[in-house]
Design a protein around this motif. Structure first.
Motif, PDB file in Angstrom:
ATOM      1  N   SER A   2       0.832  -1.201   0.000  1.00 38.29           N
ATOM      2  CA  SER A   2       0.000   0.000   0.000  1.00 38.29           C
ATOM      3  C   SER A   2       0.870   1.255   0.000  1.00 38.29           C
ATOM      4  O   SER A   2       0.565   2.254  -0.667  1.00 38.29           O
ATOM      5  CB  SER A   2      -0.930  -0.008   1.213  1.00 38.29           C
ATOM      6  N   GLY A   3       1.971   1.219   0.753  1.00 38.21           N
ATOM      7  CA  GLY A   3       2.857   2.372   0.764  1.00 38.21           C
ATOM      8  C   GLY A   3       3.485   2.628  -0.594  1.00 38.21           C
ATOM      9  O   GLY A   3       3.654   3.778  -1.011  1.00 38.21           O
ATOM     10  N   VAL A   4       3.847   1.549  -1.298  1.00 35.30           N
ATOM     11  CA  VAL A   4       4.426   1.721  -2.640  1.00 35.30           C
ATOM     12  C   VAL A   4       3.398   2.332  -3.588  1.00 35.30           C
ATOM     13  O   VAL A   4       3.696   3.236  -4.387  1.00 35.30           O
ATOM     14  CB  VAL A   4       4.940   0.364  -3.177  1.00 35.30           C
ATOM     15  N   LEU A   5       2.157   1.857  -3.509  1.00 36.62           N
ATOM     16  CA  LEU A   5       1.110   2.416  -4.374  1.00 36.62           C
ATOM     17  C   LEU A   5       0.863   3.878  -4.051  1.00 36.62           C
ATOM     18  O   LEU A   5       0.633   4.700  -4.961  1.00 36.62           O
ATOM     19  CB  LEU A   5      -0.185   1.612  -4.214  1.00 36.62           C
ATOM     20  N   ARG A   6       0.895   4.243  -2.757  1.00 31.55           N
ATOM     21  CA  ARG A   6       0.708   5.651  -2.394  1.00 31.55           C
ATOM     22  C   ARG A   6       1.874   6.502  -2.924  1.00 31.55           C
ATOM     23  O   ARG A   6       1.679   7.644  -3.333  1.00 31.55           O
ATOM     24  CB  ARG A   6       0.584   5.791  -0.883  1.00 31.55           C
TER      25      ARG A   6
END
Length: 282
Positions: free
Chosen positions: A219-223
């Motif tokens: 999720s952090g990478v997508l953000r």
């Protein structure tokens, strides 16, 4: 007469070997010399010289030529004159090529039949109508043949590809979007080794047990990719958080690529690797 007297006499005149011809025109020249008469022993085969004045595609073509050449009315053909000229041509063809003359002989028989029917008094019709002209069928065939021949000439006059013009061929690239090179596993492995090398430069001595969720890192990478067209592969890793976090981040990137949520691209060989979202919102 002694020898001195014989030497004093003028030499005898040399006879001229050229032909003594007056007021004549040479019919040819042989090796540069004029030829005023054909040799008596010259043999010329009968088929050595042949001149074909007209070439016809069949009996109807010949009949149409004879009629149009003399401006005959095709609806009122003078059968006697046309038959005489037609038979004269067929006789010449038969003397040279009997197989070619077979088709013409069939039309000649038809012309003779029509001519003989015109000489006889017409048979009265049963219903009292006027008897049919014996030339009607021949006129119909000639008119149809002439229409087809004119149509063929009109079609032949149209421009044809390969004869009058050539078709232009231009190669157009189907895909205008740049095709980026595929990222190979070796490239990913080299980039991963470089990240590990940089992560080892920062050492932490605090012994703690940190539980890192792969889903949270995904999720952090997508953000991190939101609102950005491209992000360099190395920017997704934080070397200050240690090797464990780098490993989890790498696994998260692989999972996102496997689920086709992100794309890993490279502009050219040995160029930096970039990551972007697979779906770019409008």
């Amino acid at each position: 007469m002694n020898t001195a007297a014989a030497e004093a006499l003028p030499p005898p005149p040399v006879e001229d070997a050229s032909p003594q011809v007056v007021d004549q025109v040479a019919i040819a020249r042989l090796y540069g010399e004029p030829l005023f008469a054909l040799p008596q022993d010259l043999y010329i085969p009968p088929d050595a010289l042949e001149v074909f004045l007209e070439a016809f595609e069949g009996p109807l073509d010949l009949l149409l030529y004879l009629i149009r050449r003399q401006n005959f009315n095709i609806l009122d053909i003078p059968m006697a004159e046309v038959t005489r000229q037609y038979l004269g041509y067929v006789e010449q063809v038969r003397a040279r090529n009997l197989e070619l003359a077979a088709e013409y002989l069939l039309m000649a028989a038809m012309l003779i039949e029509i001519k003989s029917r015109m000489l006889l008094p017409p048979a009265p019709a049963a219903d009292g109508e006027e008897p049919e002209d014996p030339r009607a069928e021949l006129v119909r065939r000639l008119l149809e043949y002439e229409q087809i021949k004119l149509a063929a000439r009109a079609l032949d006059a149209l421009p044809q590809c390969g004869r009058d013009f050539w078709r232009a061929q231009v190669h157009i690239e189907q895909s205008l979007a740049p095709r980026l090179p595929q990222v190979s596993p070796d490239d990913l492995r080299a980039a991963w080794r470089d990240i590990l090398r940089r992560a080892r430069l920062v050492q932490r001595h605090t012994i703690t047990r940190e539980e890192i969720s792969v889903r949270e890192v995904m999720s952090g990478v997508l953000r991190a990719l939101q609102g950005r067209r491209f992000v360099e592969f190395t920017e997704l890793f934080d070397p200050g958080r240690g090797v464990v976090h780098a490993v989890v981040t790498f696994i998260a990137v692989l999972e996102l690529a496997k689920e086709q949520l992100i794309e890993v691209t490279q502009a050219e060989v040995f160029a930096p690797i970039y990551v972007r979202l697979a779906y770019q919102p409008c």
